[in-house]
Design an enzyme around this catalytic site. Structure first.
Site, short mmCIF file in Angstrom:
data_model
loop_
_atom_site.label_atom_id
_atom_site.label_comp_id
_atom_site.label_asym_id
_atom_site.label_seq_id
_atom_site.Cartn_x
_atom_site.Cartn_y
_atom_site.Cartn_z
N ARG A 108 0.83 -1.20 0.00
CA ARG A 108 0.00 0.00 0.00
C ARG A 108 0.87 1.26 0.00
NH1 ARG A 108 -4.05 0.60 4.42
NH2 ARG A 108 -4.88 2.20 3.03
N CYS A 113 -0.49 6.73 8.76
CA CYS A 113 -0.87 5.42 8.21
C CYS A 113 -1.99 5.66 7.22
CB CYS A 113 -1.29 4.47 9.34
SG CYS A 113 -2.60 5.13 10.40
#
Length: 282
Positions: free
Chosen positions: A180, A239
């Site tokens: 990701r 994040c």
């Protein structure tokens, strides 16, 4: 006072202490009701359930990320309603490698409550230690006196992160999985990639094979390799939505490297504005 992590054995010894409050924050991003169902099926004796979306997050407006922080006073009142006092020792657990528990740990520090610790290894560690499980709801406690006080942690908004792109004063550490981070296999946010200049520290790299945190010295070595000569106070933790970044912040605290700050909006907020730059790859 326990302020980072706590073992299952230590919690067992204090479970009946009325000054201790146990909170269950199990959650699955792919199934928002899974945590509540797991709690109903069985939880630590006396534990109360809090939901990531409903209790640990505020209203979303389409540009403030998937898990924006709630109002501080309202959040403190929610905890007080569960019997949390200014002097309470709070212990938090999940079954997801402490990713949700670390979020609540940081939020308690955010409202000024230092006596908060994550059950190391979560529900699996509790079961492995022979811990008891209850399915009945715990009896309600008298309302506590917890209120939001001076924050023990720092945070930064999107504008501050944007300014840092030019200043390069702080190192952005992204807690998402490496794919990701590179912009691959993105399933949660509309845009793949990362904040330019960020480095990647997957939160699960803080854990041993059994789901407990690595020893403090090992964590310190890991983060020192990323930081170089920088002090931890020059870290911005982020994040996808301000959840697993808290796992890195907890690991830093365990390792004796305090002072890093959180970007609560994280990638889900950053990527919502096409004017903000995006990097891909390593």
């Amino acid at each position: 006072m326990h302020t980072t992590i706590i073992s299952a054995a230590t919690l067992q010894a204090h479970l009946a202490d009325p000054a201790w409050v146990v909170l269950d924050v199990r959650h699955e991003l792919s199934d928002p009701q899974a945590g509540r169902a797991a709690y109903s099926a069985g939880h630590l004796p006396g534990a109360f359930f809090l939901h990531l979306d409903e209790d640990l997050s505020g209203p979303k407006n389409g540009s403030n990320g998937r898990h924006p922080l709630p109002d501080r006073a309202s959040f403190a009142a929610r905890l007080a309603g569960l019997g949390v006092n200014q002097a309470s020792q709070v212990v938090i657990y999940d079954a997801q490698g402490s990713m949700m528990a670390a979020r609540l740990w940081w939020m308690l520090r955010w409202i000024g409550h230092q006596a908060a610790a994550v059950l190391d290894g979560g529900m699996p560690a509790w079961l492995a230690a022979g811990g008891e499980i209850k399915s009945a709801l715990p009896p309600a406690r008298n309302a506590g006196d917890l209120i939001a006080g001076e924050s023990l942690v720092g945070s930064i908004d999107a504008a501050g992160v944007m300014s840092n792109l030019a200043a390069q004063d702080k190192l952005v550490i992204d807690a998402r999985a490496p794919d990701r981070f590179r912009g691959e296999n993105e399933t949660l946010d509309a845009v793949g990639g990362h904040i330019p200049g960020a480095c990647n520290r997957f939160f699960r790299d803080n854990l041993q094979a059994d789901g407990r945190f690595k020893p403090a010295a090992e964590l310190r070595a890991d983060f020192t390799a990323l930081l170089g000569a920088r002090p931890a106070s020059r870290i911005i933790a982020q994040c996808g939505s301000g959840v697993t970044a808290c796992h890195n912040l907890l690991a830093l605290e365990i390792s004796g490297l305090p002072g890093a700050i959180l970007y609560p909006g994280s990638w889900s907020e950053w990527s919502s504005d096409p004017a903000r730059p995006v990097a891909t790859g390593n």
